[in-house]
Write an enzyme that holds these catalytic residues in place. Structure first.
Site, short mmCIF file in Angstrom:
data_model
loop_
_atom_site.label_atom_id
_atom_site.label_comp_id
_atom_site.label_asym_id
_atom_site.label_seq_id
_atom_site.Cartn_x
_atom_site.Cartn_y
_atom_site.Cartn_z
N SER A 1 0.86 -1.18 0.00
CA SER A 1 0.00 0.00 0.00
C SER A 1 0.90 1.23 0.00
O SER A 1 1.66 1.45 0.95
CB SER A 1 -0.90 0.02 1.24
OG SER A 1 -1.37 1.35 1.45
N GLY B 1 -12.32 6.18 6.72
CA GLY B 1 -13.07 6.49 7.94
C GLY B 1 -14.06 7.63 7.76
O GLY B 1 -14.51 8.22 8.73
N GLY C 1 -16.91 7.30 5.82
CA GLY C 1 -18.22 6.80 5.37
C GLY C 1 -18.34 6.81 3.85
O GLY C 1 -19.44 6.84 3.31
N LEU C 2 -17.21 6.78 3.14
CA LEU C 2 -17.24 6.81 1.67
C LEU C 2 -16.81 5.47 1.08
O LEU C 2 -16.45 5.37 -0.08
CB LEU C 2 -16.35 7.95 1.14
CG LEU C 2 -16.77 9.36 1.58
CD1 LEU C 2 -15.80 10.40 1.04
CD2 LEU C 2 -18.20 9.69 1.11
N SER D 1 -13.09 0.82 2.27
CA SER D 1 -12.78 -0.61 2.37
C SER D 1 -13.45 -1.39 1.24
O SER D 1 -12.84 -2.30 0.66
CB SER D 1 -13.15 -1.18 3.74
OG SER D 1 -14.49 -0.94 4.03
N ASP E 1 -22.33 -1.06 -0.34
CA ASP E 1 -21.05 -0.43 -0.72
C ASP E 1 -20.34 -1.21 -1.82
O ASP E 1 -19.82 -0.63 -2.77
CB ASP E 1 -20.13 -0.34 0.51
CG ASP E 1 -20.81 0.41 1.65
OD1 ASP E 1 -21.80 1.10 1.39
OD2 ASP E 1 -20.33 0.29 2.79
C1 GLA Z 1 -22.32 0.97 5.77
C2 GLA Z 1 -22.54 -0.47 5.33
C3 GLA Z 1 -23.64 -0.57 4.28
C4 GLA Z 1 -24.91 0.15 4.74
C5 GLA Z 1 -24.57 1.55 5.26
C6 GLA Z 1 -25.77 2.23 5.87
O1 GLA Z 1 -21.81 1.73 4.70
O2 GLA Z 1 -21.34 -1.00 4.78
O3 GLA Z 1 -23.91 -1.92 4.00
O4 GLA Z 1 -25.60 -0.60 5.69
O5 GLA Z 1 -23.54 1.53 6.23
O6 GLA Z 1 -26.72 2.52 4.92
#
Ligand code: GLA
Length: 382
Positions: free
Chosen positions: A70, A123, A125-126, A129, A173
């Site tokens: 990485s 970290g 929320g995008l 991973s 995701d």
């Molecule tokens: C994270 C999880 C998704 C989904 C969202 C909330 O991103 O990986 O599967 O549950 O939270 O909508």
């Protein structure tokens, strides 16, 4: 991202191994337009892919060893087939877990050397991973000439996340990262896996989507996510339905539940599913501005009923609206991370500045921001 990531991973691969990689692959992070915590309730989601992506140069090896570098972490990790054991720690688990998931599904995967870089904020929320899992999967599937459809790829990447890394997430995701296409949002039914590409020509409508990262570390996300999930499952059991997706009459369902907290959790999921369906209709009929009240209602529901927002996120949403955003909501799993705000074209910088000023007044760290265009999903670049 410009294509400098391709040059970066290729040059590093060349100097590290003294040979060229067989190819370069990438998979994006995502924002979720609407449909939060609905995926694991068999419900509806509508994410779109970001231009931010994980990029991997790779080449097969002749043994059962994988080396992964990485460039972000300035770290190289090595694992062999016998070390592919669920519960592995560290960033490399997202790569090893993909090899594991492919093998579990009966695919033959040869050892490989991988060099990767990422500009997906971690970290926030995008889905950094999922981007790593899906980029690995795309590279390995190609290198090993595996015919795996995009939805199956998403499911394999999710298997890595759920059963190897150990995070009980839904499919959103990974589906966003593998199935999204340029200029569209992805409307996904998480029960039937029916998927529609919904045109999202924001610029054509004179609009922009501002993504603002509150930079709040989402420390509670793992435990709180699991708690929300099990509370939804419990509620479904009490209501006698397979999943909260099946609740048709919300008022009747709420009357059957004694616990106020559980009632609010159910109300969020059921109302959020309805908002996704409405959002699809609004976009498909070209009434883009009508998305705004749905974003606002989604945020309110996450804040008051599902209780997954935090003060920085709430302040960001409130300030965005004050500064003229048409609608705004937190995006992603919650407890920090990013908000999205639908703004008139050219207004993103001013809205972000107002939020930044309010953050300074409140003593919060400075947020970062960008304008997000719907971008392509996982693919081979070179
Ligand atoms: C994270 C999880 C998704 C989904 C969202 C909330 O991103 O990986 O599967 O549950 O939270 O909508």
């Amino acid at each position: 991202m410009s294509d400098t990531d391709i040059e970066t991973v290729t040059a590093d691969f060349n100097s590290r191994f003294g040979r060229s990689p067989a190819g370069v692959w990438a998979a994006p992070g995502r924002v979720n337009l609407i449909g939060e915590h609905t995926d694991y309730n068999d419900g509806f989601v509508m994410p779109y892919a970001l231009p931010h992506r994980v990029t991997i140069a790779a080449e097969q090896r002749s043994d059962d060893t994988w080396t992964v570098t990485s460039l972000n972490n300035n770290d190289t990790q090595t694992f062999t087939r016998s070390e592919l054991v669920p519960g592995m720690k560290g960033w490399q688990a997202y790569v090893a877990g993909v090899v594991w998931a492919l093998a579990e599904a009966g695919h033959t995967v040869a050892g490989a050397d991988l060099v990767l870089t990422s500009d997906v904020p971690v970290g926030a929320g995008l889905s950094s991973s999922a981007a790593l899992e899906c980029a690995t999967l795309t590279a390995l599937a190609d290198l090993n000439e595996l015919e795996i459809a995009p939805l199956e790829r998403a499911k394999l990447a999710r298997r890595c996340e759920n059963d190897f890394v150990g995070a009980p997430t839904g499919l959103m995701d990974q589906a966003a990262s593998t199935m999204c296409t340029s200029a569209n949002a992805l409307f996904l039914d998480c029960r039937t896996f029916g998927a529609d590409q919904v045109p999202l020509d924001l610029a054509g409508e004179g609009l922009e989507m501002l993504v603002l990262d509150t930079r709040t570390p989402h420390a509670l996300v793992d435990s709180e996510y699991a708690t929300r999930r099990s509370s939804c499952e419990q509620a479904a059991q009490i209501l006698g339905v397979a999943a909260l997706r099946d609740v048709d009459d919300l008022d009747a369902a709420l009357q059957q539940l004694d616990d106020d907290e559980m009632r609010r959790r159910v109300r969020h999921v059921v109302s959020e599913n309805a908002r996704v369906l409405e959002a699809v209709e609004v976009l498909q009929s070209g009434r883009f501005r009508e998305l705004a009240p749905l974003l606002d209602a989604s945020h309110q529901s996450m804040r008051d009923d599902f209780e997954i927002t935090v003060p920085t996120v709430d302040l960001a949403v409130e300030s965005a609206r004050q500064a003229g955003a048409l609608g705004a909501r937190m995006t992603g799993g919650g407890f920090g991370g990013c908000i999205i705000a639908l703004v008139e074209g050219g207004r993103s910088a001013a809205v972000a500045q107002h939020i930044t000023d309010r953050f300074a007044e409140a003593g919060f760290d400075q947020p970062s921001h960008f304008v997000a265009l719907p971008s392509p999903g996982a693919r081979r670049l070179v």
